[in-house]
Write a protein that holds these residues in place. Structure first.
Motif, PDB file in Angstrom:
ATOM      1  N   MET A 201       0.845  -1.194   0.000  1.00 26.40           N
ATOM      2  CA  MET A 201       0.000   0.000   0.000  1.00 26.40           C
ATOM      3  C   MET A 201       0.880   1.243   0.000  1.00 26.40           C
ATOM      4  SD  MET A 201      -2.968  -1.425   2.565  1.00 26.40           S
ATOM      5  CE  MET A 201      -1.874  -2.567   3.407  1.00 26.40           C
ATOM      6  N   VAL A 202       0.729   2.041  -1.053  1.00 25.31           N
ATOM      7  CA  VAL A 202       1.553   3.234  -1.240  1.00 25.31           C
ATOM      8  C   VAL A 202       0.642   4.426  -1.481  1.00 25.31           C
ATOM      9  CG1 VAL A 202       3.309   4.337  -2.690  1.00 25.31           C
ATOM     10  CG2 VAL A 202       3.484   1.902  -2.171  1.00 25.31           C
ATOM     11  N   ASP A 203       0.967   5.540  -0.863  1.00 24.71           N
ATOM     12  CA  ASP A 203       0.220   6.781  -1.052  1.00 24.71           C
ATOM     13  C   ASP A 203       1.144   7.815  -1.692  1.00 24.71           C
ATOM     14  OD1 ASP A 203      -1.331   9.018  -0.971  1.00 24.71           O
ATOM     15  OD2 ASP A 203      -1.515   9.122   1.207  1.00 24.71           O
ATOM     16  N   ALA A 204       1.035   7.959  -2.997  1.00 25.11           N
ATOM     17  CA  ALA A 204       1.816   8.958  -3.737  1.00 25.11           C
ATOM     18  C   ALA A 204       0.946   9.456  -4.885  1.00 25.11           C
ATOM     19  CB  ALA A 204       3.117   8.365  -4.265  1.00 25.11           C
ATOM     20  N   THR A 205       0.579  10.705  -4.858  1.00 24.01           N
ATOM     21  CA  THR A 205      -0.399  11.373  -5.727  1.00 24.01           C
ATOM     22  C   THR A 205      -1.819  10.899  -5.424  1.00 24.01           C
ATOM     23  OG1 THR A 205      -0.198   9.894  -7.659  1.00 24.01           O
ATOM     24  CG2 THR A 205       1.263  11.809  -7.587  1.00 24.01           C
ATOM     25  N   ASN A 206      -2.014   9.623  -5.228  1.00 20.48           N
ATOM     26  CA  ASN A 206      -3.244   9.025  -4.702  1.00 20.48           C
ATOM     27  C   ASN A 206      -2.871   7.683  -4.075  1.00 20.48           C
ATOM     28  OD1 ASN A 206      -5.537  10.658  -4.988  1.00 20.48           O
ATOM     29  ND2 ASN A 206      -5.931  10.017  -7.083  1.00 20.48           N
ATOM     30  N   PRO A 207      -3.583   7.226  -3.066  1.00 19.58           N
ATOM     31  CA  PRO A 207      -3.255   5.945  -2.448  1.00 19.58           C
ATOM     32  C   PRO A 207      -3.739   4.760  -3.293  1.00 19.58           C
ATOM     33  CG  PRO A 207      -5.109   6.956  -1.322  1.00 19.58           C
ATOM     34  CD  PRO A 207      -4.644   7.946  -2.330  1.00 19.58           C
ATOM     35  N   VAL A 208      -2.903   3.738  -3.370  1.00 18.92           N
ATOM     36  CA  VAL A 208      -3.214   2.552  -4.162  1.00 18.92           C
ATOM     37  C   VAL A 208      -2.869   1.297  -3.366  1.00 18.92           C
ATOM     38  CG1 VAL A 208      -2.759   1.265  -6.286  1.00 18.92           C
ATOM     39  CG2 VAL A 208      -2.785   3.771  -6.338  1.00 18.92           C
ATOM     40  N   VAL A 209      -3.759   0.311  -3.430  1.00 13.27           N
ATOM     41  CA  VAL A 209      -3.503  -1.020  -2.888  1.00 13.27           C
ATOM     42  C   VAL A 209      -3.041  -1.897  -4.039  1.00 13.27           C
ATOM     43  CG1 VAL A 209      -4.475  -3.009  -1.680  1.00 13.27           C
ATOM     44  CG2 VAL A 209      -5.310  -0.704  -1.160  1.00 13.27           C
ATOM     45  N   PHE A 210      -1.796  -2.366  -3.980  1.00 15.16           N
ATOM     46  CA  PHE A 210      -1.245  -3.226  -5.029  1.00 15.16           C
ATOM     47  C   PHE A 210      -1.278  -4.677  -4.567  1.00 15.16           C
ATOM     48  CE2 PHE A 210       0.911   0.864  -5.596  1.00 15.16           C
ATOM     49  CZ  PHE A 210       0.771   1.089  -6.959  1.00 15.16           C
ATOM     50  N   CYS A 211      -1.778  -5.565  -5.421  1.00 14.39           N
ATOM     51  CA  CYS A 211      -1.722  -6.988  -5.121  1.00 14.39           C
ATOM     52  C   CYS A 211      -1.396  -7.756  -6.392  1.00 14.39           C
ATOM     53  CB  CYS A 211      -3.025  -7.488  -4.503  1.00 14.39           C
ATOM     54  SG  CYS A 211      -4.507  -7.068  -5.428  1.00 14.39           S
ATOM     55  N   ARG A 212      -0.779  -8.926  -6.217  1.00 11.44           N
ATOM     56  CA  ARG A 212      -0.414  -9.743  -7.379  1.00 11.44           C
ATOM     57  C   ARG A 212      -1.668 -10.290  -8.053  1.00 11.44           C
ATOM     58  NH1 ARG A 212       4.224 -11.526  -3.963  1.00 11.44           N
ATOM     59  NH2 ARG A 212       2.631 -12.701  -2.826  1.00 11.44           N
ATOM     60  N   ALA A 213      -1.744 -10.124  -9.352  1.00  8.21           N
ATOM     61  CA  ALA A 213      -2.873 -10.661 -10.111  1.00  8.21           C
ATOM     62  C   ALA A 213      -2.948 -12.177  -9.958  1.00  8.21           C
ATOM     63  CB  ALA A 213      -2.748 -10.270 -11.579  1.00  8.21           C
ATOM     64  N   SER A 214      -1.782 -12.822  -9.902  1.00  8.67           N
ATOM     65  CA  SER A 214      -1.764 -14.287  -9.812  1.00  8.67           C
ATOM     66  C   SER A 214      -2.401 -14.789  -8.522  1.00  8.67           C
ATOM     67  CB  SER A 214      -0.321 -14.793  -9.912  1.00  8.67           C
ATOM     68  OG  SER A 214       0.482 -14.235  -8.890  1.00  8.67           O
ATOM     69  N   ASP A 215      -2.345 -13.979  -7.453  1.00  2.09           N
ATOM     70  CA  ASP A 215      -2.974 -14.378  -6.194  1.00  2.09           C
ATOM     71  C   ASP A 215      -4.499 -14.344  -6.285  1.00  2.09           C
ATOM     72  OD1 ASP A 215      -0.509 -14.723  -5.050  1.00  2.09           O
ATOM     73  OD2 ASP A 215      -0.484 -12.777  -4.032  1.00  2.09           O
ATOM     74  N   LEU A 216      -5.000 -13.674  -7.325  1.00  5.96           N
ATOM     75  CA  LEU A 216      -6.451 -13.563  -7.528  1.00  5.96           C
ATOM     76  C   LEU A 216      -6.907 -14.349  -8.756  1.00  5.96           C
ATOM     77  CD1 LEU A 216      -6.705  -9.712  -6.878  1.00  5.96           C
ATOM     78  CD2 LEU A 216      -7.257 -11.556  -5.282  1.00  5.96           C
ATOM     79  N   GLY A 217      -6.024 -15.196  -9.263  1.00  3.72           N
ATOM     80  CA  GLY A 217      -6.378 -16.020 -10.416  1.00  3.72           C
ATOM     81  C   GLY A 217      -6.408 -15.261 -11.729  1.00  3.72           C
ATOM     82  N   ARG A 218      -5.654 -14.170 -11.812  1.00  2.00           N
ATOM     83  CA  ARG A 218      -5.625 -13.354 -13.030  1.00  2.00           C
ATOM     84  C   ARG A 218      -4.187 -13.132 -13.457  1.00  2.00           C
ATOM     85  NH1 ARG A 218     -10.034 -14.579 -11.749  1.00  2.00           N
ATOM     86  NH2 ARG A 218     -12.014 -13.514 -12.140  1.00  2.00           N
ATOM     87  N   THR A 219      -3.991 -12.453 -14.613  1.00  2.00           N
ATOM     88  CA  THR A 219      -2.644 -12.225 -15.141  1.00  2.00           C
ATOM     89  C   THR A 219      -2.280 -10.747 -15.257  1.00  2.00           C
ATOM     90  OG1 THR A 219      -3.408 -12.166 -17.438  1.00  2.00           O
ATOM     91  CG2 THR A 219      -2.823 -14.328 -16.518  1.00  2.00           C
ATOM     92  N   ALA A 220      -3.256  -9.847 -15.095  1.00  2.00           N
ATOM     93  CA  ALA A 220      -3.074  -8.399 -15.313  1.00  2.00           C
ATOM     94  C   ALA A 220      -2.852  -8.085 -16.794  1.00  2.00           C
ATOM     95  CB  ALA A 220      -1.937  -7.830 -14.472  1.00  2.00           C
ATOM     96  N   THR A 221      -3.273  -8.991 -17.670  1.00  2.00           N
ATOM     97  CA  THR A 221      -3.276  -8.709 -19.109  1.00  2.00           C
ATOM     98  C   THR A 221      -4.705  -8.681 -19.663  1.00  2.00           C
ATOM     99  OG1 THR A 221      -3.086 -11.058 -19.715  1.00  2.00           O
ATOM    100  CG2 THR A 221      -1.023  -9.814 -19.400  1.00  2.00           C
ATOM    101  N   GLU A 222      -5.699  -8.945 -18.802  1.00  2.00           N
ATOM    102  CA  GLU A 222      -7.091  -9.021 -19.257  1.00  2.00           C
ATOM    103  C   GLU A 222      -7.594  -7.647 -19.697  1.00  2.00           C
ATOM    104  OE1 GLU A 222      -6.349 -12.179 -16.145  1.00  2.00           O
ATOM    105  OE2 GLU A 222      -6.009 -10.018 -16.302  1.00  2.00           O
ATOM    106  N   LEU A 223      -8.570  -7.653 -20.589  1.00  2.00           N
ATOM    107  CA  LEU A 223      -9.231  -6.413 -20.965  1.00  2.00           C
ATOM    108  C   LEU A 223     -10.238  -6.027 -19.892  1.00  2.00           C
ATOM    109  CD1 LEU A 223      -9.783  -6.914 -24.802  1.00  2.00           C
ATOM    110  CD2 LEU A 223      -8.020  -5.578 -23.656  1.00  2.00           C
ATOM    111  N   PRO A 224     -10.465  -4.728 -19.695  1.00  2.00           N
ATOM    112  CA  PRO A 224     -11.303  -4.264 -18.588  1.00  2.00           C
ATOM    113  C   PRO A 224     -12.705  -4.865 -18.558  1.00  2.00           C
ATOM    114  CG  PRO A 224     -10.128  -2.426 -19.574  1.00  2.00           C
ATOM    115  CD  PRO A 224      -9.887  -3.614 -20.454  1.00  2.00           C
ATOM    116  N   GLN A 225     -13.359  -4.965 -19.721  1.00  2.00           N
ATOM    117  CA  GLN A 225     -14.736  -5.433 -19.737  1.00  2.00           C
ATOM    118  C   GLN A 225     -14.853  -6.861 -19.244  1.00  2.00           C
ATOM    119  OE1 GLN A 225     -17.195  -3.089 -20.683  1.00  2.00           O
ATOM    120  NE2 GLN A 225     -18.376  -4.572 -19.476  1.00  2.00           N
ATOM    121  N   ARG A 226     -13.854  -7.660 -19.558  1.00  2.00           N
ATOM    122  CA  ARG A 226     -13.873  -9.050 -19.096  1.00  2.00           C
ATOM    123  C   ARG A 226     -13.828  -9.096 -17.569  1.00  2.00           C
ATOM    124  NH1 ARG A 226      -8.985 -13.453 -19.944  1.00  2.00           N
ATOM    125  NH2 ARG A 226      -9.749 -14.976 -18.453  1.00  2.00           N
ATOM    126  N   LEU A 227     -13.045  -8.220 -16.973  1.00  2.09           N
ATOM    127  CA  LEU A 227     -12.953  -8.174 -15.513  1.00  2.09           C
ATOM    128  C   LEU A 227     -14.220  -7.587 -14.914  1.00  2.09           C
ATOM    129  CD1 LEU A 227      -9.257  -6.934 -15.243  1.00  2.09           C
ATOM    130  CD2 LEU A 227     -10.081  -9.255 -14.805  1.00  2.09           C
TER     131      LEU A 227
END
Length: 382
Positions: A201-227
């Motif tokens: 969790m980093v707060d720079a310009t705006n706060p963001v929670v970063f997590c690995r896509a693989s931990d959620l069964g995803r790859t972070a290459t999916e198109l937005p609508q599919r998600l």
């Protein structure tokens, strides 16, 4: 007869907003909020904002207010308002990096600042009232006015335009007062439906929670609508976001978490992906894949503040972002659904932890329309 209020309609980066000169707005904040909702067409249970100027997405449902600044270190003040699509909500809790690209050109066009006719570039010092921070915008000018035409291309926007260089000064702790709100580069969140989930969790310009896509069964290459269409997954992401907000001290409970912040970014190591325009991006074209949620939907590119927060996180050893991106310099190339977004961050490391000196990137902007927006005169009596 309806009331008329002078305004302009701008594209800034991959967002669009109705932009107001603060001097033209009523002094009553509640009245302003009612006007903003009416102008954008919210709330809309159909999610399209057909009865207003919004576009049915968080990136297309925005208001920007620009006023001359009373600060010695700024020329103008910039206030951003995120207007919810489905609810009667005007949220002042975050900044918008994409729309920040139009603030300097708007201020020049409105006469809030001036440049000489022979000047080739303008530098505008801007104070973000949402985050109490300063950023500098540099853009080309001709005959004392902003230049919009150019050959710079940004992912997610058709055509090209004049480059706007944005440098956000001291962006750390924009909402929480700390670049690492929990004091850790790596935390474990307890999330219903998952259990334990590693997150940065980093707060720079705006706060963001970063997590690995693989931990959620995803790859972070999916198109937005599919998600977005996976309602179970989106519910899970919201629980991750709420858990992160409480861990960062931004809310006391899940029920009190604001819609605007924090964002959630699922991240993955660089790998080939196809963008929304059908173009293919090889693994060597970027350093990290990111899919970021803003206002309940995955962004069609990435919020600019989210991109800069990612660049800052990449410069902090031990974060999930740094581990996956393994940056070789202060530059970070982010793979997004619309293509690759280049960002930079200057982070120093002191005895008390990391210090974000600056974060920056490049955008284009366009003044699409100018004139007046209309609203019922009855609003003045409410």
């Amino acid at each position: 007869m309806p009331e008329r209020l002078r305004a302009a309609f701008y594209r800034g980066g991959t967002s669009k907003a109705v932009v107001f000169n603060g001097a033209d707005l009523p002094h009553n904040p509640a009245l302003c909020d009612r006007i903003f909702l009416h102008v954008l067409g919210s709330p809309d249970p159909y999610g399209r904002q057909l009865n207003g100027m919004g576009g049915g997405l968080s990136s297309l449902s925005k208001v920007v207010i620009v006023s001359p600044s009373q600060r010695e270190d700024a020329d103008v003040d910039y206030t951003f308002v995120q207007v919810a699509v489905n609810e009667a909500v005007t949220d002042y809790g975050s900044a918008c990096g994409n729309m920040s690209s139009c603030v300097g050109p708007f201020a020049l066009t409105e006469g809030m600042i001036k440049v000489s006719d022979d000047q080739k570039e303008a530098l505008v010092r801007i104070y973000s009232t949402n985050t109490q921070s300063i950023y500098h915008a540099r853009f080309p000018v001709r005959d004392g006015q902003p230049v919009e035409q150019g050959d710079f291309v940004i992912p997610g926007v058709s055509g090209s335009g004049a480059k706007v260089t944005l440098d956000f000064l001291a962006p750390g702790g924009s909402s929480t007062g700390k670049i690492l709100p929990t004091g850790n580069v790596l935390d474990v969140l307890e999330v219903e439906g998952i259990g334990s989930l590693e997150a940065t969790m980093v707060d720079a310009t705006n706060p963001v929670v970063f997590c690995r896509a693989s931990d959620l069964g995803r790859t972070a290459t999916e198109l937005p609508q599919r998600l977005d269409d996976d309602t179970e997954f989106m519910g899970l992401i919201e629980r991750v976001r709420s858990s992160g907000a409480v861990a960062m001290g931004m809310a006391t409970s899940y029920q009190t978490v604001k819609q605007s912040n924090p964002k959630v970014a699922i991240i993955g190591a660089a790998r080939e992906f196809s963008a929304l325009d059908g173009s293919s991006h090889a693994p060597n074209s970027h350093d990290l894949n990111v899919r970021l949620v803003s206002m309940g939907n995955f962004h069609r590119a990435i919020t600019l503040t989210g991109a800069m927060c990612t660049a800052v996180a990449a410069q902090i050893p031990g974060t999930l972002v740094e581990k996956l991106a393994q940056p070789k310099s202060n530059e970070l190339r982010i793979g997004t659904p619309s293509g690759v977004v280049p960002t930079t961050a200057d982070v120093k490391h002191g005895v008390s932890g990391p210090i974000a000196i600056s974060a920056g990137t490049f955008r284009t902007q366009r003044r699409i329309m100018e004139g007046a927006v209309l609203f019922p005169s009855e609003m003045l009596e409410a």
